[in-house]
Design an enzyme around this catalytic site. Structure first.
Site, short mmCIF file in Angstrom:
data_model
loop_
_atom_site.label_atom_id
_atom_site.label_comp_id
_atom_site.label_asym_id
_atom_site.label_seq_id
_atom_site.Cartn_x
_atom_site.Cartn_y
_atom_site.Cartn_z
N ARG A 1 -121.22 -30.47 45.85
CA ARG A 1 -122.29 -31.46 46.08
C ARG A 1 -121.73 -32.87 46.28
O ARG A 1 -122.27 -33.65 47.04
CB ARG A 1 -123.30 -31.43 44.93
CG ARG A 1 -124.28 -30.28 45.07
CD ARG A 1 -125.34 -30.27 43.99
NE ARG A 1 -126.38 -29.30 44.31
CZ ARG A 1 -127.36 -28.95 43.49
NH1 ARG A 1 -127.45 -29.49 42.29
NH2 ARG A 1 -128.26 -28.07 43.86
N LYS B 269 -135.54 -9.68 41.61
CA LYS B 269 -136.95 -9.37 41.43
C LYS B 269 -137.82 -9.71 42.62
O LYS B 269 -137.71 -10.79 43.20
CB LYS B 269 -137.48 -10.14 40.22
CG LYS B 269 -136.93 -9.63 38.92
CD LYS B 269 -137.50 -10.42 37.78
CE LYS B 269 -137.21 -9.75 36.44
NZ LYS B 269 -137.73 -10.57 35.34
C1 3PG Z 1 -130.81 -28.69 41.49
O1 3PG Z 1 -129.80 -28.79 40.80
O2 3PG Z 1 -131.24 -27.62 41.92
C2 3PG Z 1 -131.53 -29.94 41.88
O3 3PG Z 1 -130.75 -31.03 41.55
C3 3PG Z 1 -132.89 -30.00 41.23
O4 3PG Z 1 -132.79 -30.02 39.84
P1 3PG Z 1 -134.08 -29.68 38.98
O5 3PG Z 1 -134.37 -28.22 39.23
O6 3PG Z 1 -133.75 -29.98 37.55
O7 3PG Z 1 -135.21 -30.52 39.50
#
Ligand code: 3PG
Ligand code: MG
Length: 396
Positions: free
Chosen positions: A37, A197
């Site tokens: 990322r 699932k």
């Molecule tokens: C992730 O890591 O999928 C995104 O940053 C979103 O994070 P969250 O599901 O805590 O909103």
């Protein structure tokens, strides 16, 4: 992607640029354990910096309930600086005096990370006062966190209403890839949907069956579809209470002209563990004490032949219990075939969602796909055909 303003449309020189990125990276022993990322956001951050903007990073980390030092973004800063090969400053709050002083202290072209936006409850509630407090530190808003775009939070959505908003390079690349995969794809389109699932992927299967020509179902989910056809699944993972739903999905797909592709043979074992004794058998021959852990060689061949006729592939979820050798075989073989077809120019291949990226990395195929999204939930919601607030706010 003409309906979005991008960095190319922004006048960045001398501006305070609030950039929402996804720094929600995996950590081990206080260190970032996967840089993907961070690597993805480099082009956006360096473009802004090199155009003379102040790069002011907004991001969340984890799901803290209020201020929580164990979820501080400070821990991510060294890795980000390494990846960027530039110094990165840090401010211990994302709003107020602390943030304002830090923004003042950096020069145009420099980079600053503001503390976890989720330390304030206004973030997830998208509270107007919190949006205003964030906006006080910026002239321009750049959204580059596609993977958080399914959240209508202050820093993902709210800011887009109060500042001139632009898509960053990662956002742009994601939207381009997704458009090529489902909105305006070259046909035939194949979707591979795996995972444990059916119950978690009902909306997704419903939406895809309207849009794709072939829907290949793999993973534990496929067992529910096999059971719906009256096949024996032994002690496999299977949602027996959803066989009617599976039948309805198949019927709806048929109406939409979408062909569902299920395994024709399977690999089964008596134990759910790596290298458990196993055998290949037809889908009529699974014994009561066996469980299906992967698709068999004939199924692989069949899926690969479907891919061979396709122009576009969208992939979410592994075929078998890919985390257990050798039950990763089906996933690895199909991934390899998809990667080769992509490299040969025959296929546009787009993949995303949690396990999928791990599976394609394990198969050594990810770099040879057209695009692999780093998004989990946002990728799924997009496959489900749901609006993404963090994308919609960018539309012109
Ligand atoms: C992730 O890591 O999928 C995104 O940053 C979103 O994070 P969250 O599901 O805590 O909103
Ligand atoms: Mg998540």
């Amino acid at each position: 992607m003409s309906s979005f303003r991008t960095l190319d449309d922004a006048d960045l020189a001398g501006k305070r640029v609030l950039v929402r990125v996804d720094l929600n990276v995996p950590m081990e022993d206080g260190k970032v354990s996967d840089l993907t990322r961070l690597e993805r956001i480099v082009p956006t951050l360096t473009d802004i910096a090199d155009c003379g903007g102040k790069v002011i990073i907004l991001a969340h980390f984890g799901r803290p309930k209020g201020v929580d030092p164990s979820q501080s973004l400070k821990a991510v800063v060294p890795a980000l600086a390494d990846v960027l090969k530039r110094p990165v400053a840090f401010a211990a709050d994302c709003i107020g005096d602390v943030a304002a002083r830090a923004v003042d202290a950096i020069k145009p072209g420099e980079i600053l990370v503001l503390e976890n936006t989720r330390f304030h409850k206004g973030e997830e509630k998208n509270e107007p006062d919190f949006v205003k407090a964030l906006a006080a530190n910026g002239d321009i808003f750049v959204a580059d966190a596609f993977s958080a775009a399914h959240r209508a939070h202050a820093s993902t959505e709210g800011l887009g209403h109060v500042l001139p908003a632009y898509a960053g390079r990662t956002m742009q690349a994601e939207l381009d890839a997704l458009t090529r995969a489902l909105e305006k794809p070259e046909r035939p389109v194949v979707a591979v949907v795996g995972g444990a699932k059916v119950s978690t992927k009902l909306d997704l299967l419903g939406n895809l069956s309207k849009k794709v020509d072939f829907l290949v179902i793999g993973g534990g989910m496929a067992n529910t579809f096999l059971a719906a056809e009256g096949k024996p699944v032994g002690k496999s993972l299977c949602e027996h209470d959803l066989v009617d739903t599976a039948r309805a999905i198949v019927a709806e797909a048929a109406q939409n002209g979408c062909r569902i592709v299920l395994p024709v043979d399977v690999v089964c074992a008596k134990d759910f563990k790596a290298h458990a004794p196993h055998r290949v058998c037809g889908i009529d021959d699974v014994a009561t004490d066996e469980m299906i852990l992967d698709i068999g060689p004939k199924s692989v061949e069949h899926v690969v032949s479907v891919l061979g006729r396709a122009k576009t592939l969208v992939w979410n979820g592994p075929f078998g219990a890919f985390e257990l050798e050798p039950f990763d075989n089906g996933t690895v073989s199909v991934a390899e075939a998809a990667a080769e077809l992509t490299q040969a120019g025959h296929l546009v291949s787009v993949a995303g969602g949690g396990d999928t990226v791990a599976a394609l990395n394990q198969a050594g195929a990810a770099e040879r796909f057209t695009y692999v999204s780093t998004a989990g939930g946002a990728f799924l919601e997009w496959l489900e055909g749901k609006p993404l607030p963090g994308v919609d706010v960018l539309r012109t």
